[in-house]
Design a protein around this motif. Structure first.
Motif, PDB file in Angstrom:
ATOM      1  N   ARG A 164       0.786  -1.232   0.000  1.00  0.00           N
ATOM      2  CA  ARG A 164       0.000   0.000   0.000  1.00  0.00           C
ATOM      3  C   ARG A 164       0.820   1.285   0.000  1.00  0.00           C
ATOM      4  NH1 ARG A 164      -0.720  -1.990   5.264  1.00  0.00           N
ATOM      5  NH2 ARG A 164      -0.011  -0.518   6.845  1.00  0.00           N
ATOM      6  N   GLU A 165       2.030   1.256   0.543  1.00  0.00           N
ATOM      7  CA  GLU A 165       2.836   2.472   0.588  1.00  0.00           C
ATOM      8  C   GLU A 165       3.221   2.961  -0.809  1.00  0.00           C
ATOM      9  OE1 GLU A 165       3.581  -0.319   2.350  1.00  0.00           O
ATOM     10  OE2 GLU A 165       3.062   0.356   4.378  1.00  0.00           O
ATOM     11  N   SER A 166       3.116   2.091  -1.799  1.00  0.00           N
ATOM     12  CA  SER A 166       3.532   2.429  -3.162  1.00  0.00           C
ATOM     13  C   SER A 166       2.424   2.998  -4.027  1.00  0.00           C
ATOM     14  CB  SER A 166       4.084   1.171  -3.848  1.00  0.00           C
ATOM     15  OG  SER A 166       5.105   0.592  -3.086  1.00  0.00           O
ATOM     16  N   TYR A 167       1.179   3.000  -3.533  1.00  0.00           N
ATOM     17  CA  TYR A 167       0.031   3.316  -4.404  1.00  0.00           C
ATOM     18  C   TYR A 167      -0.952   4.240  -3.693  1.00  0.00           C
ATOM     19  CZ  TYR A 167       2.179  -0.758  -6.443  1.00  0.00           C
ATOM     20  OH  TYR A 167       3.109  -1.627  -6.958  1.00  0.00           O
ATOM     21  N   ASP A 168      -1.717   4.972  -4.483  1.00  0.00           N
ATOM     22  CA  ASP A 168      -2.789   5.820  -3.955  1.00  0.00           C
ATOM     23  C   ASP A 168      -4.077   5.021  -3.787  1.00  0.00           C
ATOM     24  OD1 ASP A 168      -1.159   8.195  -4.214  1.00  0.00           O
ATOM     25  OD2 ASP A 168      -1.583   8.136  -6.366  1.00  0.00           O
ATOM     26  N   LEU A 169      -4.262   4.031  -4.651  1.00  0.00           N
ATOM     27  CA  LEU A 169      -5.501   3.256  -4.672  1.00  0.00           C
ATOM     28  C   LEU A 169      -5.165   1.806  -4.992  1.00  0.00           C
ATOM     29  CD1 LEU A 169      -8.686   3.184  -4.822  1.00  0.00           C
ATOM     30  CD2 LEU A 169      -8.427   3.635  -7.264  1.00  0.00           C
ATOM     31  N   MET A 170      -5.698   0.897  -4.188  1.00  0.00           N
ATOM     32  CA  MET A 170      -5.558  -0.531  -4.468  1.00  0.00           C
ATOM     33  C   MET A 170      -6.977  -1.069  -4.634  1.00  0.00           C
ATOM     34  SD  MET A 170      -2.433  -1.562  -1.943  1.00  0.00           S
ATOM     35  CE  MET A 170      -2.055  -3.075  -2.802  1.00  0.00           C
ATOM     36  N   VAL A 171      -7.206  -1.807  -5.714  1.00  0.00           N
ATOM     37  CA  VAL A 171      -8.566  -2.253  -5.996  1.00  0.00           C
ATOM     38  C   VAL A 171      -8.579  -3.724  -6.393  1.00  0.00           C
ATOM     39  CG1 VAL A 171      -8.486  -1.352  -8.367  1.00  0.00           C
ATOM     40  CG2 VAL A 171     -10.688  -1.688  -7.268  1.00  0.00           C
ATOM     41  N   ASP A 172      -9.508  -4.462  -5.798  1.00  0.00           N
ATOM     42  CA  ASP A 172      -9.707  -5.875  -6.090  1.00  0.00           C
ATOM     43  C   ASP A 172     -10.671  -5.968  -7.263  1.00  0.00           C
ATOM     44  OD1 ASP A 172     -10.536  -8.532  -6.184  1.00  0.00           O
ATOM     45  OD2 ASP A 172     -10.669  -8.754  -4.007  1.00  0.00           O
ATOM     46  N   SER A 173     -10.165  -6.328  -8.419  1.00  0.00           N
ATOM     47  CA  SER A 173     -10.994  -6.367  -9.629  1.00  0.00           C
ATOM     48  C   SER A 173     -12.068  -7.444  -9.575  1.00  0.00           C
ATOM     49  CB  SER A 173     -10.120  -6.553 -10.871  1.00  0.00           C
ATOM     50  OG  SER A 173      -9.393  -7.769 -10.789  1.00  0.00           O
ATOM     51  N   SER A 174     -11.919  -8.435  -8.694  1.00  0.00           N
ATOM     52  CA  SER A 174     -12.944  -9.478  -8.593  1.00  0.00           C
ATOM     53  C   SER A 174     -14.189  -8.967  -7.881  1.00  0.00           C
ATOM     54  CB  SER A 174     -12.396 -10.714  -7.867  1.00  0.00           C
ATOM     55  OG  SER A 174     -12.263 -10.474  -6.484  1.00  0.00           O
ATOM     56  N   VAL A 175     -14.047  -7.948  -7.067  1.00  0.00           N
ATOM     57  CA  VAL A 175     -15.188  -7.388  -6.346  1.00  0.00           C
ATOM     58  C   VAL A 175     -16.083  -6.605  -7.299  1.00  0.00           C
ATOM     59  CG1 VAL A 175     -15.887  -5.715  -4.570  1.00  0.00           C
ATOM     60  CG2 VAL A 175     -13.988  -7.288  -4.135  1.00  0.00           C
ATOM     61  N   PHE A 176     -15.475  -5.820  -8.175  1.00  0.00           N
ATOM     62  CA  PHE A 176     -16.229  -4.923  -9.037  1.00  0.00           C
ATOM     63  C   PHE A 176     -16.386  -5.432 -10.464  1.00  0.00           C
ATOM     64  CE2 PHE A 176     -14.072  -2.279  -5.836  1.00  0.00           C
ATOM     65  CZ  PHE A 176     -15.189  -1.726  -5.216  1.00  0.00           C
ATOM     66  N   GLY A 177     -15.523  -6.328 -10.908  1.00  0.00           N
ATOM     67  CA  GLY A 177     -15.493  -6.701 -12.319  1.00  0.00           C
ATOM     68  C   GLY A 177     -14.672  -5.667 -13.077  1.00  0.00           C
TER      69      GLY A 177
END
Length: 194
Positions: A164-177
């Motif tokens: 997380r320290e490397s990014y502004d946003l982390m997103v799980d693509s399986s949750v949203f598609g």
């Protein structure tokens, strides 16, 4: 989108759909998309052979080579980094991988995103996309690819890949598609650059 230049960097786990998300995001925003096509720009920029550069893309040099001897991987990294910085001065774009969040760390017009998904989802996606007939083969390919990406990122960047320290946003693509993940990132862009 406003007239201000913005850059979206996408780190991704193998099989998370990061490349497809990047393409769709760029298309929806009406901006350029860079992934493997950056190798061609780096070859033109550096005068190095495209075929040689392509074989070292997003791979760290061998640990058995002297750290004082520049390798093709080092030359490609430097050439791609130069091209990324030049592009950042001229246009808005989405870029996948290539330590781009680290390369552009001094820019304030960048949104750094990491796309991930549970291993089971990534196995299914890799099996479907690459016509692999075995979950075990798909898992091995995913783990191999992620190891290569992690090693490359941590060789050329002071950050840790996927943390997380490397990014502004982390997103799980399986949750949203895929499509809704694109929309989540667009919402984050509007919130960050309002």
């Amino acid at each position: 989108m406003s007239d201000k230049k913005i850059i979206i960097t996408l780190g991704r786990e193998c099989g998370s759909g990061g490349h497809e998300i990047g393409e769709k995001l760029a298309k929806k925003l009406g901006i350029a998309f860079y992934d493997k096509n950056l190798i061609e720009l780096a070859a033109k920029h550096s005068g190095l052979n495209l075929d040689v550069l392509g074989s070292t893309d997003e791979k760290a040099p061998s640990p058995f080579i002297s750290p004082y001897a520049p390798t093709i991987a080092d030359q490609l990294y430097r050439a791609q980094s130069d091209v990324i910085r030049e592009l950042a001065e001229k246009e808005s774009f989405v870029i996948v991988g290539r330590c781009s969040n680290s390369v552009l760390e001094d820019k304030d017009n960048v949104l750094n995103v990491f796309v991930y998904a549970p291993l089971s989802n990534r196995i299914k996606r890799v099996m479907d996309r690459h016509l692999i007939d075995s979950q075990d083969k798909a898992k091995k390919e995913i783990l191999r690819t992620d190891k290569i990406r992690r090693t490359y990122y941590q060789y050329y960047s002071e950050y840790r890949w996927g943390e997380r320290e490397s990014y502004d946003l982390m997103v799980d693509s399986s949750v949203f598609g895929i499509d809704d993940t694109v929309d989540v990132i667009i919402d984050a862009i509007h919130r960050k650059f309002k």
